[in-house]
Write a protein that holds these residues in place. Sequence first.
Motif, PDB file in Angstrom:
ATOM      1  N   ASN A 159      -6.734   7.238   5.944  1.00  0.00           N
ATOM      2  CA  ASN A 159      -5.294   7.362   5.787  1.00  0.00           C
ATOM      3  C   ASN A 159      -4.633   6.074   5.313  1.00  0.00           C
ATOM      4  OD1 ASN A 159      -4.672  10.113   6.374  1.00  0.00           O
ATOM      5  ND2 ASN A 159      -5.201   9.723   8.493  1.00  0.00           N
ATOM      6  N   GLU A 160      -5.396   5.005   5.108  1.00  0.00           N
ATOM      7  CA  GLU A 160      -4.846   3.823   4.427  1.00  0.00           C
ATOM      8  C   GLU A 160      -4.308   4.216   3.060  1.00  0.00           C
ATOM      9  OE1 GLU A 160      -7.220   0.360   4.082  1.00  0.00           O
ATOM     10  OE2 GLU A 160      -7.748   0.255   6.204  1.00  0.00           O
ATOM     11  N   ILE A 161      -4.920   5.242   2.457  1.00  0.00           N
ATOM     12  CA  ILE A 161      -4.482   5.711   1.140  1.00  0.00           C
ATOM     13  C   ILE A 161      -3.057   6.237   1.212  1.00  0.00           C
ATOM     14  CG2 ILE A 161      -4.960   7.391  -0.685  1.00  0.00           C
ATOM     15  CD1 ILE A 161      -7.911   7.267   0.148  1.00  0.00           C
ATOM     16  N   VAL A 162      -2.696   6.848   2.344  1.00  0.00           N
ATOM     17  CA  VAL A 162      -1.346   7.388   2.530  1.00  0.00           C
ATOM     18  C   VAL A 162      -0.359   6.280   2.883  1.00  0.00           C
ATOM     19  CG1 VAL A 162       0.051   8.986   3.894  1.00  0.00           C
ATOM     20  CG2 VAL A 162      -2.300   9.600   3.279  1.00  0.00           C
ATOM     21  N   VAL A 163      -0.801   5.317   3.692  1.00  0.00           N
ATOM     22  CA  VAL A 163       0.092   4.276   4.202  1.00  0.00           C
ATOM     23  C   VAL A 163       0.362   3.190   3.164  1.00  0.00           C
ATOM     24  CG1 VAL A 163       0.311   2.453   5.948  1.00  0.00           C
ATOM     25  CG2 VAL A 163      -0.558   4.701   6.593  1.00  0.00           C
ATOM     26  N   ALA A 164      -0.615   2.877   2.311  1.00  0.00           N
ATOM     27  CA  ALA A 164      -0.478   1.789   1.340  1.00  0.00           C
ATOM     28  C   ALA A 164       0.765   1.923   0.452  1.00  0.00           C
ATOM     29  CB  ALA A 164      -1.739   1.677   0.490  1.00  0.00           C
ATOM     30  N   PRO A 165       1.075   3.113  -0.098  1.00  0.00           N
ATOM     31  CA  PRO A 165       2.311   3.215  -0.901  1.00  0.00           C
ATOM     32  C   PRO A 165       3.568   2.918  -0.094  1.00  0.00           C
ATOM     33  CG  PRO A 165       0.849   5.077  -1.330  1.00  0.00           C
ATOM     34  CD  PRO A 165       0.279   4.351  -0.152  1.00  0.00           C
ATOM     35  N   GLN A 166       3.603   3.345   1.181  1.00  0.00           N
ATOM     36  CA  GLN A 166       4.765   3.067   2.030  1.00  0.00           C
ATOM     37  C   GLN A 166       4.905   1.561   2.273  1.00  0.00           C
ATOM     38  OE1 GLN A 166       4.318   5.381   5.635  1.00  0.00           O
ATOM     39  NE2 GLN A 166       3.486   7.123   4.502  1.00  0.00           N
ATOM     40  N   LEU A 167       3.775   0.907   2.494  1.00  0.00           N
ATOM     41  CA  LEU A 167       3.788  -0.533   2.748  1.00  0.00           C
ATOM     42  C   LEU A 167       4.298  -1.291   1.535  1.00  0.00           C
ATOM     43  CD1 LEU A 167       3.055  -2.886   4.625  1.00  0.00           C
ATOM     44  CD2 LEU A 167       0.726  -2.782   3.731  1.00  0.00           C
ATOM     45  N   LEU A 168       3.784  -0.958   0.351  1.00  0.00           N
ATOM     46  CA  LEU A 168       4.178  -1.667  -0.860  1.00  0.00           C
ATOM     47  C   LEU A 168       5.617  -1.355  -1.265  1.00  0.00           C
ATOM     48  CD1 LEU A 168       0.965  -1.471  -3.078  1.00  0.00           C
ATOM     49  CD2 LEU A 168       1.793  -3.384  -1.699  1.00  0.00           C
ATOM     50  N   GLU A 169       6.081  -0.167  -0.918  1.00  0.00           N
ATOM     51  CA  GLU A 169       7.447   0.217  -1.268  1.00  0.00           C
ATOM     52  C   GLU A 169       8.469  -0.690  -0.586  1.00  0.00           C
ATOM     53  OE1 GLU A 169      10.176   4.307  -1.465  1.00  0.00           O
ATOM     54  OE2 GLU A 169       8.288   4.273  -0.359  1.00  0.00           O
ATOM     55  N   SER A 170       8.099  -1.255   0.563  1.00  0.00           N
ATOM     56  CA  SER A 170       9.018  -2.106   1.318  1.00  0.00           C
ATOM     57  C   SER A 170       8.992  -3.560   0.845  1.00  0.00           C
ATOM     58  CB  SER A 170       8.667  -2.057   2.812  1.00  0.00           C
ATOM     59  OG  SER A 170       7.381  -2.622   3.048  1.00  0.00           O
ATOM     60  N   LEU A 171       8.143  -3.874  -0.146  1.00  0.00           N
ATOM     61  CA  LEU A 171       7.978  -5.248  -0.604  1.00  0.00           C
ATOM     62  C   LEU A 171       8.498  -5.423  -2.027  1.00  0.00           C
ATOM     63  CD1 LEU A 171       4.325  -5.873   0.637  1.00  0.00           C
ATOM     64  CD2 LEU A 171       6.453  -6.369   1.858  1.00  0.00           C
ATOM     65  N   ASN A 172       8.879  -6.642  -2.364  1.00  0.00           N
ATOM     66  CA  ASN A 172       9.259  -6.982  -3.729  1.00  0.00           C
ATOM     67  C   ASN A 172       7.993  -7.323  -4.508  1.00  0.00           C
ATOM     68  OD1 ASN A 172      10.422  -7.846  -6.100  1.00  0.00           O
ATOM     69  ND2 ASN A 172      11.046  -9.840  -5.280  1.00  0.00           N
ATOM     70  N   LEU A 173       7.617  -6.471  -5.447  1.00  0.00           N
ATOM     71  CA  LEU A 173       6.371  -6.650  -6.194  1.00  0.00           C
ATOM     72  C   LEU A 173       6.600  -7.266  -7.582  1.00  0.00           C
ATOM     73  CD1 LEU A 173       4.554  -3.287  -5.359  1.00  0.00           C
ATOM     74  CD2 LEU A 173       4.416  -5.478  -4.164  1.00  0.00           C
ATOM     75  N   GLU A 174       7.827  -7.593  -7.912  1.00  0.00           N
ATOM     76  CA  GLU A 174       8.122  -8.170  -9.223  1.00  0.00           C
ATOM     77  C   GLU A 174       7.364  -9.481  -9.414  1.00  0.00           C
ATOM     78  OE1 GLU A 174       9.639  -8.218 -12.938  1.00  0.00           O
ATOM     79  OE2 GLU A 174      10.232  -6.686 -11.473  1.00  0.00           O
ATOM     80  N   GLY A 175       6.498  -9.520 -10.420  1.00  0.00           N
ATOM     81  CA  GLY A 175       5.733 -10.721 -10.717  1.00  0.00           C
ATOM     82  C   GLY A 175       4.579 -10.995  -9.760  1.00  0.00           C
ATOM     83  N   LYS A 176       4.281 -10.064  -8.861  1.00  0.00           N
ATOM     84  CA  LYS A 176       3.208 -10.260  -7.888  1.00  0.00           C
ATOM     85  C   LYS A 176       1.916  -9.588  -8.364  1.00  0.00           C
ATOM     86  CE  LYS A 176       6.216 -12.017  -4.955  1.00  0.00           C
ATOM     87  NZ  LYS A 176       6.268 -13.460  -4.630  1.00  0.00           N
ATOM     88  N   VAL A 177       0.801 -10.087  -7.842  1.00  0.00           N
ATOM     89  CA  VAL A 177      -0.510  -9.483  -8.097  1.00  0.00           C
ATOM     90  C   VAL A 177      -1.027  -8.951  -6.770  1.00  0.00           C
ATOM     91  CG1 VAL A 177      -2.854  -9.820  -8.935  1.00  0.00           C
ATOM     92  CG2 VAL A 177      -0.970 -11.104  -9.971  1.00  0.00           C
ATOM     93  N   VAL A 178      -1.239  -7.647  -6.697  1.00  0.00           N
ATOM     94  CA  VAL A 178      -1.732  -7.001  -5.478  1.00  0.00           C
ATOM     95  C   VAL A 178      -3.236  -6.862  -5.586  1.00  0.00           C
ATOM     96  CG1 VAL A 178      -1.600  -4.975  -3.989  1.00  0.00           C
ATOM     97  CG2 VAL A 178       0.440  -5.762  -5.214  1.00  0.00           C
ATOM     98  N   VAL A 179      -3.939  -7.379  -4.582  1.00  0.00           N
ATOM     99  CA  VAL A 179      -5.404  -7.365  -4.571  1.00  0.00           C
ATOM    100  C   VAL A 179      -5.870  -6.540  -3.377  1.00  0.00           C
ATOM    101  CG1 VAL A 179      -7.492  -8.776  -4.622  1.00  0.00           C
ATOM    102  CG2 VAL A 179      -5.350  -9.696  -5.525  1.00  0.00           C
TER     103      VAL A 179
END
Length: 385
Positions: A159-179
């Motif tokens: 279920n990390e697959i379900v939670v990961a989009p929720q987690l990233l949605e709360s963060l500012n990803l502009e110019g970031k690299v997600v690993v």
Amino acid sequence: MESNTTEFVVDAGSLYDHFMTIKDMRKKRGIRYSLPTILLLIVLAKLCGEDKPYGIADWVQSRKELLLETLQLAYPRLPHHTTYGRILEDHEREIDRVVSEYLGKLPKVEQEPVITLDGKTIRGTITEKDCFGLHLLTAYLPGVGVALKQLPVEKDKENEIVVAPQLLESLNLEGKVVVGDAMQTQRGLSNQIVDAGGDFVWIVKNNQSKTREAIEQLFAPQKRVRGLGCPPMDFSRAQTLDKEHGRLEERTITVSSLLNDYIDWPAVQQVFKLERRFTYRNSSKVHHEIQYGITSLNTQRANPEKLLEVIRSEWGIENGLHYRRDVTFHEDKTRMTRKRMAQAMTCINNLVIALFCKQGFANHARARRILDAHPLTALAIICRL
């Protein structure tokens, strides 16, 4: 802090100042200490080496005179260990919110370009009735040692697959690299990151079997064609060599853009093959492993050397966060069957690790010993940052 005295100054924007924004969910009758003060005592004891509610209560009690005088506490009887546990459990969401807000304002956090995703099961929460326990997915900044946010994962790790989009949605990803590791290697998550102005670097394993096979085939030794030689390739490489922990570690990355128009993956700009060879000096044993991956970073923004550096940062969450929580803060050995309390305690652990990193402590166990001998210095970290 419980009286009207102004002898002990608390700076605006300090951690304690953030604690004061949390709404106290307790009934007014019987309250002897304010919620910010109790949270301050928890973090203070954590900074100085205590990890369990029993230990926190004992540590505070053994420094009763110092704390009563310094904090100007009006009631001489200090909180029982059950109070600390109840506060953590009943205010878990607000603690998580305030800690995330505070850490997000620390210096260099906004400038840190790499966010790593990884999950961890809190083994102290595993019971006979719940063999899975509390599992948390965390977004971590390896460059500054800050856990930006964590969310619980229900039922099982898939279920990390379900939670990961929720987690990233709360963060500012502009110019970031997600690993992330193979669990986060999903097309939908890749689209979400790119649409938010960020980039991704994923490890590809058998959960994306067709993609992995295509990359593996690209980097397989090429057969010569009679009269033509080997087919032309655009491969470029980088290599690092490190000596640490009694072993010699050699890393080699090979990257290519040849699959960009063929591979079934959104926004892909490069694929890579990562080889790691470990030679253990005591036994001379050699361990060799190969990983394959994809990224939305093009060759202009991430040459092989840069890409290898970004990939290595993903391993930083294990050493910089998970290892410290388990070994230095004894997280897995701390028995906590109430999940909300356990989640609040991991949030406090993340907070203390970030505070130590900000103060320049590389050895957090040593930092706790030093602050235990100088609790007023620890108090200044909380109230005068």
